[in-house]
Design an enzyme around this catalytic site. Sequence first.
Site, short mmCIF file in Angstrom:
data_model
loop_
_atom_site.label_atom_id
_atom_site.label_comp_id
_atom_site.label_asym_id
_atom_site.label_seq_id
_atom_site.Cartn_x
_atom_site.Cartn_y
_atom_site.Cartn_z
N ASN A 58 -26.45 47.79 33.13
CA ASN A 58 -26.32 46.48 33.30
C ASN A 58 -25.85 45.87 34.45
OD1 ASN A 58 -23.72 46.90 33.09
ND2 ASN A 58 -23.34 45.80 31.09
N GLU A 137 -25.23 37.28 28.20
CA GLU A 137 -25.68 37.48 29.87
C GLU A 137 -25.64 38.89 29.73
OE1 GLU A 137 -26.26 36.22 32.63
OE2 GLU A 137 -25.92 38.07 33.66
N GLU A 138 -26.79 39.26 30.48
CA GLU A 138 -27.37 40.90 30.69
C GLU A 138 -26.42 41.43 31.57
OE1 GLU A 138 -29.21 37.93 31.54
OE2 GLU A 138 -29.60 38.14 33.75
N HIS A 172 -21.86 21.79 30.50
CA HIS A 172 -22.86 21.82 31.58
C HIS A 172 -23.78 23.12 31.58
CE1 HIS A 172 -19.12 23.49 33.03
NE2 HIS A 172 -19.91 24.50 33.31
N GLN A 218 -16.42 11.91 31.57
CA GLN A 218 -17.28 12.42 30.65
C GLN A 218 -19.07 12.20 30.69
OE1 GLN A 218 -15.80 11.20 26.46
NE2 GLN A 218 -14.43 9.72 27.62
N ARG A 255 -12.75 28.52 23.23
CA ARG A 255 -12.24 27.75 24.35
C ARG A 255 -13.08 26.76 24.65
NH1 ARG A 255 -12.54 27.77 30.18
NH2 ARG A 255 -10.61 27.19 31.16
N ASP A 257 -14.24 24.61 27.45
CA ASP A 257 -14.00 24.66 28.79
C ASP A 257 -14.26 23.30 29.30
OD1 ASP A 257 -14.13 25.94 31.63
OD2 ASP A 257 -16.27 25.14 31.49
N LYS A 260 -11.93 17.87 29.37
CA LYS A 260 -11.89 16.62 29.92
C LYS A 260 -12.95 15.92 30.27
CE LYS A 260 -8.80 14.83 33.45
NZ LYS A 260 -7.74 15.21 34.31
N GLU A 285 -9.27 23.19 27.31
CA GLU A 285 -8.86 23.18 28.67
C GLU A 285 -9.01 21.69 29.28
OE1 GLU A 285 -10.06 24.29 33.34
OE2 GLU A 285 -11.74 23.61 31.72
N ASP A 359 -8.35 29.81 37.74
CA ASP A 359 -8.44 28.68 38.48
C ASP A 359 -7.06 28.46 39.26
OD1 ASP A 359 -11.19 28.02 37.36
OD2 ASP A 359 -10.18 27.08 35.55
#
Length: 722
Positions: A58, A137-138, A172, A218, A255, A257, A260, A285, A359
């Site tokens: 992978n 995800e691969e 997103h 937002q 979680r 992400d 806010k 978060e 982060d």
Amino acid sequence: MTAGRPLLRLQALIASLLPLGLALTNLFQPAPALAADYNRDIVYQIFTDRFFSGRSDNDDPSQSSGLFDGSHKNWRAYWGGDLAGIKAKLDYIKGLGVTAIWISPVIDNINKADNDVTGKMVAPYHGYHARDFMRVEEHFGDPANTFADFDALIEAAHRAGLKVFVDMPFNHTSPYNHGEYGALFSSGQYRSDVENDKNKYFNHLPAVTDFNNRFQLQYHTIFYLGDLNQENSYIDTYLKIAAQKLRDHGADGTRLDAAKHTNWAWQETLSSLLYEKGDHLILGEWWMSGLDDPLYRDAVKFANRGGVSLFDFPLAMAIREAFKGKAGGDLQAVARVVSREDIDFNDSRSLLTFIDNHDLARFQSINPDPKDLHLALALLFTSRGIPIVYYGTEQYLHDDTAGGEDPYDRPWMNSFDAGSPGYTLIKSLSALRSGCPPLVLGRQETLHAAADDYVFARRAGSDCAVVALNKSRDKTLRLEGLQTGLADGVYPGKFALGGGQSELVVRDGLGRLEVAPQSLIVWAGDNCAKGKDGAAVPVIGAVRPPKVAGGTSVTVYGRGFGETQGKLTVGDETLSVSSWHDDKIVFNAPRKSLGAVRVDIATAGGVDSVPVKLFVSEGRLINVRFTCEDAPLQEGEQIFLTGNASSLGMGRTTWMDAAGPMIYSDDERKYILCVPMPAGKTVDVKMVILDRAGSVVKQESAAHKYQVPAEGSWQNNLNWQK
Ligand code: NOJ
């Protein structure tokens, strides 16, 4: 938003998803989740791509070839870490004494590179550039994007007694200006992209410029990412199915992400949906600079109403500041954060505490001294909250290029030495915490705070621990006259880091202690507060889930409840219980006392606990957008919504209880507010205007009767009733 009969809309939605092999619930055989008190957890954070490679087929899969750099020179390429790699290292992780892992997003990310300004290839190795929330995800799982490796990891982790928390970027998709242009897929089928979005799956507003503007946060975009419109019925359902899918595959926590930046009310509807099937940890978060962050109160409200454990940014920032550089910062700021958050949050012990993450520059990039790292870790493990250790901290992993900021805070995990001093320290801190009940259950009370030293008590009924930190490099800390709460006696250190052992002496109720430079000592005793005639004091450690629908099961964890049933009070109601044990009480949430309610325990002997708050809602919540164009608002005032629903504050009109404030939409030129409303119920809604001090200035003369739809997202316009 299209109107229409709820049932027909629901059927249409299900029909559109069914060809993709999806239905709303129960499609998967749930892997047994690890229930139990999340406040007891100790978490190890893993950035999957940088941890360990468990398979090589992978590394450079055909659908996204060219995004891999096995030489680890391009910090923005995939480097080969995967889910099989985490599984292979579970013994190492478990050996730290942690009880859970948090892994970066596993969902399918875009297959095309984005090039940076220098033309260098940039890959979504972090997992935050989603294309298909229904697949894995691969690079992390297998080249066919199945859940096989995820399931195998969950199964092995659960067998080892480790919970798994999974990151989900609901806000997103991917960058809309290149790569895949933010395209969204569902189980491999194209749905939309930002440039070609006839169904309004995305918000199309510019970048956030004011990070304190509730509307921009937002609805505008961050980092050029396709901003999903959670008020669109398809997106609402799509994201909720994806969340439930991970849960059904055995994730013990999710979680949120960029919480806010994601529709706040929608996330509250998501949390109640996840809690419908029982307990789950929801990690939020919500980035904050500290207590003075202009949106600190919004964050508190979001956490308390959503049943969300927030990452404790104010504490992390204060600890980092205090330890930064030789001159050092100020531990008084740390003490201030702890005291304030204890008042504001429903349960500050469920906040997620950390000293660095993916982060932030790693701790040693801001302060390389390993002794200071050890002290900061010891402070983390002895403070209230659920501690999180970022992968590699135990091996002193850090790369200080460009200040150690992203992406240099995500180095390759180059050692799995279970004998390193950092590993050994974390192991003993985990054992200390797990074996000393007040360090998990206790409130944190400051006994002394100064620039370089911080002494606090963790009290839990008759158990008490005292922690003293001296981070000065040359001064010994000597204190006397401390009201530790411990009975008279001489207490040897239960745990000591740095300059040797030292005793805590308590005479006539006052404590005397000494702590060498760069040291931390913990003392503990089981002879603090006692109830009448020496009876045990009941201690509520956690109420879980922290948000429930009336009538559903709630567990109170703690100790000292006694084996004989006492009294349980929730809100104004005395409730019967399903079971009562010394460390655990199970009951069904009330149907009448709704909103934020207090849970109180009294033992059969009549000794009361310190209460903890629980948020009780009516049942399933759906996201409703209220709008208003004609409220008589003056400068400095804000509009809120009150009414007879849990999210409307059950008629209360305080800043924290009522829904709001309504926010001004630059786009539509009106006030808007999304509120999680009880599906199918008829409610009274009233607008109320509060001034800066939070006092009611005006309210409508009469309430609006509103029939909440049975499902989906909705909107309703309110005209101010004089
Ligand atoms: C916060 C994540 O922690 C960060 O790493 C990511 O880039 C942004 N959200 C956007 O998903």
